[in-house]
Design a protein around this motif. Structure first.
Motif, PDB file in Angstrom:
ATOM      1  N   PRO A   1       0.832  -1.208   0.000  1.00 16.18           N
ATOM      2  CA  PRO A   1       0.000   0.000   0.000  1.00 16.18           C
ATOM      3  C   PRO A   1       0.871   1.265   0.000  1.00 16.18           C
ATOM      4  O   PRO A   1       1.902   1.333   0.684  1.00 16.18           O
ATOM      5  N   ILE A   2       0.455   2.278  -0.762  1.00 15.55           N
ATOM      6  CA  ILE A   2       1.157   3.556  -0.841  1.00 15.55           C
ATOM      7  C   ILE A   2       0.239   4.647  -0.312  1.00 15.55           C
ATOM      8  O   ILE A   2      -0.876   4.832  -0.814  1.00 15.55           O
ATOM      9  N   THR A   3       0.719   5.367   0.706  1.00 22.01           N
ATOM     10  CA  THR A   3      -0.070   6.449   1.311  1.00 22.01           C
ATOM     11  C   THR A   3       0.712   7.761   1.386  1.00 22.01           C
ATOM     12  O   THR A   3       0.150   8.785   1.791  1.00 22.01           O
ATOM     13  N   HIS A   4       1.982   7.744   1.033  1.00 27.37           N
ATOM     14  CA  HIS A   4       2.827   8.942   1.098  1.00 27.37           C
ATOM     15  C   HIS A   4       3.730   9.001  -0.139  1.00 27.37           C
ATOM     16  O   HIS A   4       3.985   7.975  -0.785  1.00 27.37           O
ATOM     17  N   PHE A   5       4.259  10.188  -0.414  1.00 26.04           N
ATOM     18  CA  PHE A   5       5.295  10.368  -1.428  1.00 26.04           C
ATOM     19  C   PHE A   5       6.321  11.364  -0.904  1.00 26.04           C
ATOM     20  O   PHE A   5       5.993  12.300  -0.162  1.00 26.04           O
ATOM     21  N   ARG A   6       7.554  11.152  -1.304  1.00 22.47           N
ATOM     22  CA  ARG A   6       8.637  12.116  -1.066  1.00 22.47           C
ATOM     23  C   ARG A   6       9.131  12.551  -2.442  1.00 22.47           C
ATOM     24  O   ARG A   6       9.559  11.704  -3.235  1.00 22.47           O
ATOM     25  N   THR A   7       9.064  13.825  -2.753  1.00 26.35           N
ATOM     26  CA  THR A   7       9.391  14.313  -4.096  1.00 26.35           C
ATOM     27  C   THR A   7      10.309  15.529  -4.002  1.00 26.35           C
ATOM     28  O   THR A   7      10.392  16.202  -2.969  1.00 26.35           O
ATOM     29  N   GLY A   8      10.991  15.816  -5.111  1.00 27.94           N
ATOM     30  CA  GLY A   8      11.846  16.988  -5.146  1.00 27.94           C
ATOM     31  C   GLY A   8      12.732  16.990  -6.370  1.00 27.94           C
ATOM     32  O   GLY A   8      12.541  16.229  -7.326  1.00 27.94           O
TER      33      GLY A   8
ATOM     34  N   ASP B   1      19.444  17.003  -5.612  1.00 26.51           N
ATOM     35  CA  ASP B   1      20.288  17.996  -4.924  1.00 26.51           C
ATOM     36  C   ASP B   1      19.514  19.252  -4.557  1.00 26.51           C
ATOM     37  O   ASP B   1      20.100  20.316  -4.344  1.00 26.51           O
ATOM     38  N   GLY B   2      18.184  19.153  -4.476  1.00 24.69           N
ATOM     39  CA  GLY B   2      17.367  20.298  -4.083  1.00 24.69           C
ATOM     40  C   GLY B   2      16.464  19.953  -2.909  1.00 24.69           C
ATOM     41  O   GLY B   2      16.605  18.910  -2.268  1.00 24.69           O
ATOM     42  N   ALA B   3      15.518  20.859  -2.645  1.00 21.46           N
ATOM     43  CA  ALA B   3      14.585  20.667  -1.539  1.00 21.46           C
ATOM     44  C   ALA B   3      13.606  19.539  -1.848  1.00 21.46           C
ATOM     45  O   ALA B   3      13.338  19.231  -3.019  1.00 21.46           O
ATOM     46  N   THR B   4      13.066  18.918  -0.807  1.00 20.27           N
ATOM     47  CA  THR B   4      12.095  17.835  -0.971  1.00 20.27           C
ATOM     48  C   THR B   4      10.773  18.216  -0.305  1.00 20.27           C
ATOM     49  O   THR B   4      10.725  19.063   0.584  1.00 20.27           O
ATOM     50  N   VAL B   5       9.715  17.565  -0.766  1.00 18.21           N
ATOM     51  CA  VAL B   5       8.371  17.797  -0.243  1.00 18.21           C
ATOM     52  C   VAL B   5       7.778  16.450   0.166  1.00 18.21           C
ATOM     53  O   VAL B   5       7.855  15.477  -0.588  1.00 18.21           O
ATOM     54  N   GLU B   6       7.211  16.392   1.359  1.00  9.95           N
ATOM     55  CA  GLU B   6       6.536  15.186   1.835  1.00  9.95           C
ATOM     56  C   GLU B   6       5.028  15.369   1.654  1.00  9.95           C
ATOM     57  O   GLU B   6       4.461  16.381   2.081  1.00  9.95           O
TER      58      GLU B   6
ATOM     59  N   ASP C   1       5.873   2.532   2.416  1.00 14.20           N
ATOM     60  CA  ASP C   1       4.640   3.180   1.973  1.00 14.20           C
ATOM     61  C   ASP C   1       4.886   4.529   1.304  1.00 14.20           C
ATOM     62  O   ASP C   1       3.942   5.251   0.986  1.00 14.20           O
ATOM     63  N   THR C   2       6.165   4.875   1.066  1.00 12.61           N
ATOM     64  CA  THR C   2       6.516   6.208   0.569  1.00 12.61           C
ATOM     65  C   THR C   2       7.500   6.139  -0.591  1.00 12.61           C
ATOM     66  O   THR C   2       8.723   6.242  -0.391  1.00 12.61           O
ATOM     67  N   PRO C   3       7.041   5.947  -1.823  1.00  6.50           N
ATOM     68  CA  PRO C   3       7.952   6.035  -2.968  1.00  6.50           C
ATOM     69  C   PRO C   3       8.602   7.427  -3.019  1.00  6.50           C
ATOM     70  O   PRO C   3       7.981   8.432  -2.636  1.00  6.50           O
ATOM     71  N   GLU C   4       9.830   7.485  -3.502  1.00  9.68           N
ATOM     72  CA  GLU C   4      10.557   8.748  -3.594  1.00  9.68           C
ATOM     73  C   GLU C   4      10.843   9.063  -5.056  1.00  9.68           C
ATOM     74  O   GLU C   4      11.346   8.213  -5.805  1.00  9.68           O
ATOM     75  N   LEU C   5      10.506  10.287  -5.472  1.00  9.91           N
ATOM     76  CA  LEU C   5      10.661  10.729  -6.852  1.00  9.91           C
ATOM     77  C   LEU C   5      11.505  11.993  -6.872  1.00  9.91           C
ATOM     78  O   LEU C   5      11.170  12.979  -6.205  1.00  9.91           O
ATOM     79  N   TYR C   6      12.595  11.969  -7.657  1.00  5.30           N
ATOM     80  CA  TYR C   6      13.504  13.113  -7.713  1.00  5.30           C
ATOM     81  C   TYR C   6      13.747  13.489  -9.172  1.00  5.30           C
ATOM     82  O   TYR C   6      14.272  12.684  -9.951  1.00  5.30           O
TER      83      TYR C   6
ATOM     84  N   GLY D   1       9.662  25.582 -13.269  1.00  7.96           N
ATOM     85  CA  GLY D   1       9.338  24.220 -12.863  1.00  7.96           C
ATOM     86  C   GLY D   1       9.985  23.841 -11.548  1.00  7.96           C
ATOM     87  O   GLY D   1       9.354  23.205 -10.684  1.00  7.96           O
ATOM     88  N   ARG D   2      11.246  24.224 -11.361  1.00 12.96           N
ATOM     89  CA  ARG D   2      11.940  23.897 -10.113  1.00 12.96           C
ATOM     90  C   ARG D   2      11.302  24.609  -8.924  1.00 12.96           C
ATOM     91  O   ARG D   2      11.245  24.059  -7.815  1.00 12.96           O
ATOM     92  N   GLN D   3      10.809  25.824  -9.148  1.00 16.24           N
ATOM     93  CA  GLN D   3      10.129  26.534  -8.064  1.00 16.24           C
ATOM     94  C   GLN D   3       8.820  25.836  -7.705  1.00 16.24           C
ATOM     95  O   GLN D   3       8.462  25.699  -6.533  1.00 16.24           O
ATOM     96  N   LEU D   4       8.096  25.389  -8.722  1.00 12.57           N
ATOM     97  CA  LEU D   4       6.822  24.720  -8.474  1.00 12.57           C
ATOM     98  C   LEU D   4       7.016  23.421  -7.705  1.00 12.57           C
ATOM     99  O   LEU D   4       6.152  23.017  -6.917  1.00 12.57           O
ATOM    100  N   MET D   5       8.149  22.747  -7.933  1.00 15.77           N
ATOM    101  CA  MET D   5       8.407  21.476  -7.259  1.00 15.77           C
ATOM    102  C   MET D   5       8.521  21.629  -5.742  1.00 15.77           C
ATOM    103  O   MET D   5       8.423  20.649  -5.011  1.00 15.77           O
TER     104      MET D   5
END
Length: 375
Positions: A72-79, A82-87, A189-194, A345-349
């Motif tokens: 099951p997937i209920t979270h994501f870590r994205t960013g 080498d930049g900031a990430t969002v949970e 439960d948290t795939p990470e996308l960079y 795009g990088r700002q929106l991320m």
């Protein structure tokens, strides 16, 4: 010499091909699946399905979970690399991690079609109103479901050599022992996308019941290994995935939908899934388009009542356009400089709202799409 005959020959036993066969299971048509691999087989793919796919295929998730990996997937870590990430956290299950070797084998066995596995398509020719495959298979209709390198798709698009809409990817999936799981900070439960800084691709890492999948894909990238190495160094520096535990990477490719016109129908023939180039442009997601196009194809094939002229099959093309959008007459050209687009795009991320509502909900999870209505 003809050894075997069928009404519908599906070339490719992945989710698209098996879904098409499953959609034809009560049609009265004799369906045969041909695939060069034997199943279960390894398939390079990050590997997740949305609840919409499970519902469309009428998969009993409780039953599937007993014998297969279903994370099951209920979270994501994205960013940005080498930049900031969002949970991002969801209150419900928005997707499920699967292993393609298990999932594809399950769908293939369940579809009830006859199979010829371990046999590649080597030749195809038109004879009257039917097809002769490998000089020995007689089929009234052929479905190309063999992925990006599908031989049916190559036969149907012999005049096209452009690779502008192709994504090349490298991935590794392997089990972690207990010590390695303690070193890996990726949560199941948290795939990470960079995303790459130029936004021309992204990398991911995903842990599903002890199996780690790490990969990176870029559009039109010819030298992918250097970019992949930059990504794995980033994961190591951030303490997400130590480089020393990574397995061997393997490559694959897929074509993004809507970026380039592609011939997908002809007399007695059509393409589905990655063979038709249906991967979602923003994310590269291909399982849901493969399943949906396979089921749409099954409905159209039945409605043709064994009169498989190109004119009858135009309905299939129209249904795909209605579902996935129209192919442009020419590639879109932006008046905004690439450097400015990438900066924006990088700002929106880094925006929580954009990440949830656009990046995840729309591009990756496609929560805006209504359920497919079959007819």
């Amino acid at each position: 010499m003809i050894e075997e005959s069928c009404d519908v020959l599906i070339v490719g036993g992945g989710p698209g091909g098996s879904s098409c066969a499953w959609g034809l299971r009560d049609s009265g048509l004799d369906v045969l699946i041909l695939d060069k691999a034997t199943f279960p087989r390894d398939k390079i793919c990050a590997g997740w399905i949305t609840p919409a796919v499970a519902e469309l295929l009428d998969i009993d998730l409780l039953s599937y979970d007993r014998d297969h990996i279903l994370q099951p997937i209920t979270h994501f870590r994205t960013g940005i690399i080498d930049g900031a990430t969002v949970e991002t956290e969801y209150s419900d299950i928005v997707s499920y991690g699967i292993r393609r070797c298990e999932f594809d084998d399950y769908l293939l066995k369940r579809c009830r079609a006859r199979t010829r596995l371990g046999e590649a398509l080597k030749s195809i020719e038109r004879l009257d109103d039917a097809w002769i495959v490998n000089g020995c298979l007689h089929a009234k209709f052929v479905v190309g479901a063999g992925g990006h390198f599908c031989p049916v798709a190559r036969w149907l698009n012999q005049e096209s050599h452009s690779e502008k809409s192709v994504v090349l990817a490298q991935e590794a999936e392997f089990p972690l022992n207990q010590e390695q799981q303690e070193l890996c900070r990726v949560k199941p439960d948290t795939p990470e996308l960079y995303f790459c800084r130029d936004l021309k691709g992204y990398g991911w890492c995903f842990l599903k019941d002890g199996y780690l999948n790490v990969g990176l894909g870029r559009e039109g990238e010819k030298q992918l290994s250097a970019v992949r190495d930059e990504f794995t160094h980033f994961l190591d520096r951030q303490g997400r995935v130590p480089r020393e535990i990574l397995g061997k990477f393997r490559g694959h490719a897929y074509r993004l939908y809507g970026l380039q016109k592609r011939k997908i129908i002809d007399d007695g023939m059509l393409l589905i899934g990655d063979a038709a180039g249906l991967a979602v442009p923003q994310s590269g997601e291909g399982i849901r388009p493969a399943v949906e196009s396979g089921l749409i194809a099954a409905d159209v094939i039945q409605n043709c009542q064994q009169q498989y002229s190109r004119d009858c099959l135009v309905t299939y093309q129209e249904k795909l356009i209605n579902r996935f959008g129209k192919w442009p007459d020419a590639p879109a050209k932006s008046v905004v400089p690439a450097a400015l687009r990438q900066f924006i795009g990088r700002q929106l991320m880094t925006s929580q709202w954009f990440t949830r509502k656009v990046l995840l909900d729309r591009w990756f999870l496609q929560r805006h799409l209504p359920p497919l209505i079959r007819n």
